[in-house]
Scaffold this motif. Structure first.
Motif, PDB file in Angstrom:
ATOM      1  N   UNK A 196      37.966  43.494  46.835  1.00  0.00           N
ATOM      2  CA  UNK A 196      37.677  42.071  46.708  1.00  0.00           C
ATOM      3  C   UNK A 196      38.654  41.288  47.565  1.00  0.00           C
ATOM      4  N   UNK A 197      38.138  40.668  48.587  1.00  0.00           N
ATOM      5  CA  UNK A 197      38.968  39.852  49.479  1.00  0.00           C
ATOM      6  C   UNK A 197      40.197  40.600  49.967  1.00  0.00           C
ATOM      7  N   UNK A 198      39.976  41.839  50.384  1.00  0.00           N
ATOM      8  CA  UNK A 198      41.057  42.585  51.015  1.00  0.00           C
ATOM      9  C   UNK A 198      42.048  43.248  50.087  1.00  0.00           C
ATOM     10  N   UNK A 199      41.798  43.172  48.773  1.00  0.00           N
ATOM     11  CA  UNK A 199      42.682  43.849  47.826  1.00  0.00           C
ATOM     12  C   UNK A 199      41.826  44.640  46.840  1.00  0.00           C
ATOM     13  N   UNK A 200      42.398  45.709  46.311  1.00  0.00           N
ATOM     14  CA  UNK A 200      41.697  46.481  45.297  1.00  0.00           C
ATOM     15  C   UNK A 200      41.779  45.771  43.946  1.00  0.00           C
ATOM     16  N   UNK A 201      40.643  45.722  43.268  1.00  0.00           N
ATOM     17  CA  UNK A 201      40.586  45.205  41.906  1.00  0.00           C
ATOM     18  C   UNK A 201      40.318  46.398  40.990  1.00  0.00           C
ATOM     19  N   UNK A 202      41.131  46.563  39.975  1.00  0.00           N
ATOM     20  CA  UNK A 202      40.963  47.707  39.078  1.00  0.00           C
ATOM     21  C   UNK A 202      39.794  47.461  38.136  1.00  0.00           C
ATOM     22  N   UNK A 203      38.925  48.452  37.999  1.00  0.00           N
ATOM     23  CA  UNK A 203      37.818  48.363  37.057  1.00  0.00           C
ATOM     24  C   UNK A 203      38.256  49.042  35.756  1.00  0.00           C
ATOM     25  N   UNK A 204      38.291  48.301  34.657  1.00  0.00           N
ATOM     26  CA  UNK A 204      38.769  48.892  33.395  1.00  0.00           C
ATOM     27  C   UNK A 204      37.961  50.142  33.028  1.00  0.00           C
ATOM     28  N   UNK A 205      38.636  51.115  32.468  1.00  0.00           N
ATOM     29  CA  UNK A 205      37.982  52.375  32.105  1.00  0.00           C
ATOM     30  C   UNK A 205      37.920  52.415  30.583  1.00  0.00           C
ATOM     31  N   UNK A 206      36.766  52.026  30.060  1.00  0.00           N
ATOM     32  CA  UNK A 206      36.651  51.767  28.623  1.00  0.00           C
ATOM     33  C   UNK A 206      36.014  52.909  27.851  1.00  0.00           C
ATOM     34  N   UNK A 207      35.567  53.951  28.555  1.00  0.00           N
ATOM     35  CA  UNK A 207      34.972  55.098  27.884  1.00  0.00           C
ATOM     36  C   UNK A 207      36.023  56.084  27.407  1.00  0.00           C
ATOM     37  N   UNK A 208      35.562  57.256  27.017  1.00  0.00           N
ATOM     38  CA  UNK A 208      36.469  58.282  26.535  1.00  0.00           C
ATOM     39  C   UNK A 208      36.137  59.631  27.144  1.00  0.00           C
ATOM     40  N   UNK A 209      36.612  60.681  26.497  1.00  0.00           N
ATOM     41  CA  UNK A 209      36.313  62.059  26.904  1.00  0.00           C
ATOM     42  C   UNK A 209      35.853  62.796  25.661  1.00  0.00           C
ATOM     43  N   UNK A 210      34.728  63.500  25.773  1.00  0.00           N
ATOM     44  CA  UNK A 210      34.268  64.334  24.669  1.00  0.00           C
ATOM     45  C   UNK A 210      34.256  65.793  25.126  1.00  0.00           C
TER      46      UNK A 210
ATOM     47  N   UNK C  86      29.586  38.957  43.911  1.00  0.00           N
ATOM     48  CA  UNK C  86      30.024  40.352  43.848  1.00  0.00           C
ATOM     49  C   UNK C  86      29.965  40.794  42.389  1.00  0.00           C
ATOM     50  N   UNK C  87      28.803  41.241  41.928  1.00  0.00           N
ATOM     51  CA  UNK C  87      28.637  41.527  40.493  1.00  0.00           C
ATOM     52  C   UNK C  87      29.614  42.581  39.975  1.00  0.00           C
ATOM     53  N   UNK C  88      29.953  43.571  40.816  1.00  0.00           N
ATOM     54  CA  UNK C  88      30.838  44.635  40.342  1.00  0.00           C
ATOM     55  C   UNK C  88      32.237  44.084  40.073  1.00  0.00           C
ATOM     56  N   UNK C  89      32.739  43.264  40.987  1.00  0.00           N
ATOM     57  CA  UNK C  89      34.071  42.682  40.796  1.00  0.00           C
ATOM     58  C   UNK C  89      34.082  41.732  39.594  1.00  0.00           C
ATOM     59  N   UNK C  90      33.037  40.918  39.488  1.00  0.00           N
ATOM     60  CA  UNK C  90      32.964  40.008  38.337  1.00  0.00           C
ATOM     61  C   UNK C  90      32.914  40.790  37.029  1.00  0.00           C
ATOM     62  N   UNK C  91      32.089  41.839  37.029  1.00  0.00           N
ATOM     63  CA  UNK C  91      31.992  42.676  35.837  1.00  0.00           C
ATOM     64  C   UNK C  91      33.358  43.293  35.499  1.00  0.00           C
ATOM     65  N   UNK C  92      34.074  43.761  36.523  1.00  0.00           N
ATOM     66  CA  UNK C  92      35.393  44.368  36.289  1.00  0.00           C
ATOM     67  C   UNK C  92      36.322  43.375  35.599  1.00  0.00           C
ATOM     68  N   UNK C  93      36.270  42.135  36.051  1.00  0.00           N
ATOM     69  CA  UNK C  93      37.143  41.119  35.448  1.00  0.00           C
ATOM     70  C   UNK C  93      36.742  40.824  33.999  1.00  0.00           C
ATOM     71  N   UNK C  94      35.453  40.796  33.753  1.00  0.00           N
ATOM     72  CA  UNK C  94      35.001  40.554  32.373  1.00  0.00           C
ATOM     73  C   UNK C  94      35.345  41.748  31.474  1.00  0.00           C
ATOM     74  N   UNK C  95      35.112  42.960  32.012  1.00  0.00           N
ATOM     75  CA  UNK C  95      35.374  44.165  31.214  1.00  0.00           C
ATOM     76  C   UNK C  95      36.830  44.218  30.767  1.00  0.00           C
ATOM     77  N   UNK C  96      37.720  43.703  31.620  1.00  0.00           N
ATOM     78  CA  UNK C  96      39.148  43.739  31.271  1.00  0.00           C
ATOM     79  C   UNK C  96      39.429  42.977  29.977  1.00  0.00           C
ATOM     80  N   UNK C  97      38.567  42.002  29.658  1.00  0.00           N
ATOM     81  CA  UNK C  97      38.743  41.259  28.395  1.00  0.00           C
ATOM     82  C   UNK C  97      38.540  42.167  27.180  1.00  0.00           C
TER      83      UNK C  97
END
Lengths: 346, 346, 346
Positions: A196-210, C86-97
């Motif tokens: 996003x605009x030249x920087x990485x945005x972290x996507x939260x990892x909300x799942x688990x491992x089974x 950018x739906x993926x980036x927006x979603x990532x920000x919302x998911x962080x909540x």
């Protein structure tokens, strides 16, 4: 050298073993076995086995007290033997009698730190320097060895065994009789990023491992937790050391993966697959049941049919390899030339 | 930036160094050295070295106080120098004088947990959060750093050093002066499985791991214990990070393996071999002494002759590579066509 | 299954989310969101997203309460939606909540061992069984999870997070907001050896590791410290699991590397590079900015131009592969024959 039969000093007679494991004795059934060893190195008191024909030549010279083998090999055996349809499996079951792994000692080591709302069954053993986080549950008969870290919302199923220094980061649920070797990390963040605009945005990892029942997970293997759904291992999946399983991967029951192999995000591996050492599977692919991938091959598209698949080039002396590898860069040109020439000569 | 000469504030004169390491001084022997650095970045008070001719151009501009180099380079050196037959080795020995690794502080940290029948020499140091199991022995001068787990029946030889968070699972015997980096796991179960009626049966791993004197084992490297015999590293074997050594492997003395390489079960590697990064050796193979495998090559058959061996294809821009790789799938057909055509034209 | 909205039971309305993240609502802005899930599995109360066109077919059947998507997909959406560039980036920000990672609880766990001359900011959290060595500094807002080992002269920058069982061996300096996953080892000795009279001589590794702001380092990844200068990661570098970074490597800002990739000693990787899973880069090479290396490729020479690069051969059924691979060993001969033949027919 072989293995001392610690804790089983009296050993077992061939007759006892035959009855216990449903196989036949040839020779003296009172022969007493105190340990196991390879055909080539076994000594007095030790049981060896012959399953792979390449080792048949070791049979006549063996120093073993007795040998587990197939009917067809019994005649050539110079010592008493156990005749089994599957000598390797029978041997494995007998060898387990001589395994000196200490018995479970239920209780929580005083040095360990268990969250107030975590639940540890009184029949589980928690070793020293273990940390167990909020809402996690350890079932009866489970073993959590020294230095393990269990985060929040994890489950260690009955009779599961975390040998030492295993990490279950968060939302990791292990079935029954799961064996996890040291250094394995289950439930770390999947590698989810958006640019996003030249920087990485972290996507939260909300799942688990089974992880299903009877799985084995090797030393320093990593299994990331899912982005939203879980990363899933079916029952009886066997992972060797240093394997990387990315987020949202699903691995079917009874699949075995050799050391250093890797599966990228959201790939689905079938049941009874065999993945060779160092092999890789790209993300979002599907492998059918009973697919075998040979060592260090890279799977770049889904595989719908069972069978064996490979990529790579053969090993050669470096000088020959350099000549051939240089030609690989001209391969398309070469093929076009041949095609053109064959038209010319038609 | 270079390195502060902590604990050696007075430094060493070139004359002292020359005498200690048996090399010659050119220029002012009273030049005082307080640390080491690369030729390109060295500043006042620092010693640099020149061994690889590719860095010769850095010599004339160097800010180093002095340089270790070969006779042939001495004339071009603008500062005092030490003339050595092997400048890199001489430099390594001098650099060790400036290594700030803390000295051993014998004793057992009060937080650590040592089994009643384990033996820790009073001249060994055991750091915090260490667990040592039944019948294990730690010899004099050994260091077991924070968070290490040593299981049952292990030996840590004299002056060996487990930096931190190392696991010796069971029956792991280290010789003298073995250095093991964090996260390494020695002695985990080998990956032994038998398929029986559609389910995996675990084959007990009853052997151990034997590591010779002066070996080095990298961070997060894994060495499984043998199924019945030991997995064996000869003396002076050097393993980089994230290497996987499967059960029953034998590695000859003085062999060095680069990061992420792997050896499958029961393979035997000779002495003085060099295994490149990410390279793999399949199971049950033998490599002769002085075999070199280049990076990311896969060894699929035994190698009887010393020399350098390779597999793989050259890196190319993706578009060219795609064209050539597509032709690889037609290579046999192409070769047959060429053969047929050359017959036609004969 | 999706994710429970722990700690955010009241959720957020679409209207609130739209305002907070600067996107538009279509449909009922009072729609309340309690968690996130994939388009295929989302249920009542959950928000999903559509970014990749391959999942468009999931849209019409989705059970999601609402969806984040592009303008072009809004018409086809059967439920309320958030329209984003950018739906993926927006979603990532919302998911962080909805991320249930526990909030920082400043303080030092009583079980931990901190050197007298180390500095831990009162606003940092140090978990159980942590060891912090001489002269190391942990800044405000940092989290050092269970079982971490921090050696001498290290810095954990503000708001950095060592999840659990991370090792910083010595002279490792992390910037702000660096996230390090379990089992990672930073600052172990680089693999520096000199052969001297038939034995390996260890070359002291006197440098450190510098990690820029906003980097992420995956589980069981290893980053060795430099021989004299530092190993350096620029800001916003993202490393997946089980990556090996050798000593003196420099990685430019915003570069991302996928699991099991490796960079050998003294290589320099540019900015905004993408290194595929299992790929390798040999030592002393340079990669320009914006170079992409596909999975399991080996880079054997410097790359000066941005673009995508590959090596390897395609996956095939093993029988076809064997035939083609055998021909690879004859490739130079084949090419010579074609060349000769084309001369013949000219």
């Amino acid at each position: 050298m072989g293995t001392p039969a610690r804790g089983s000093n009296d050993g077992h007679t061939l007759g006892e073993l035959a009855e216990r494991f449903g196989v036949d004795v040839r020779g003296d059934a009172s022969t007493r076995i105190h340990g196991v060893a390879t055909l080539a190195r076994a000594a007095a008191g030790q049981l060896a086995f012959l399953a792979n024909p390449r080792y048949r030549s070791d049979l006549e010279r063996t120093g073993a007290e007795a040998v587990v083998l197939r009917e067809a090999d019994a005649e050539a055996c110079p010592v008493p033997c156990l005749v089994a349809r599957d000598p390797y499996a029978t041997f494995a079951r007998i060898a387990a009698l001589f395994d000196p792994t200490p018995a479970l000692q239920p209780g929580i080591h005083p040095s360990s730190v268990v969250a107030a709302d975590a639940t540890v069954d009184p029949g589980a053993e928690i070793g020293p320097f273990v940390s167990i986080g909020a809402r996690s549950v350890v079932h009866a008969g489970a073993y959590v060895g020294p230095g393990c870290v269990i985060g929040e919302d994890c489950v260690v199923g009955p009779e599961s065994r975390l040998v030492a220094r295993v990490t279950l980061v968060t939302r990791v649920r292990l079935g029954a009789r799961v064996l996890v070797h040291p250094g394995a990390v289950l439930g770390a963040d999947g590698f989810g990023l958006a640019m996003e605009q030249g920087r990485w945005l972290k996507v939260p990892q909300l799942g688990g491992v089974t992880v299903g029942d009877d799985c084995e997970i090797g030393a320093n293997t990593t299994i990331d937790r899912g982005a939203m759904d879980d990363t899933v291992l079916g029952e009886d999946v066997r992972l060797d050391n240093q394997i990387q399983i990315a987020h949202n991967v699903r691995i079917g029951a009874h699949t075995a993966m050799a050391g250093c192999s890797a599966v990228a995000g959201s790939a689905t591996i079938g049941r009874y697959c065999l993945i060779g050492g160092g092999a890789g599977v790209l993300g979002h692919l599907e492998l059918a049941d009973r697919v075998t991938i040979t060592s260090m091959s890279l799977v770049t598209h889904s595989i719908r049919e069972p069978g064996e698949y490979s990529s790579g080039t053969p090993i050669q002396d470096n000088r020959s390899w350099r000549r051939n590898a240089a030609r690989f860069k001209q391969l398309d040109t070469l093929a076009r030339r041949v095609k053109a020439a064959s038209k010319d000569t038609e």
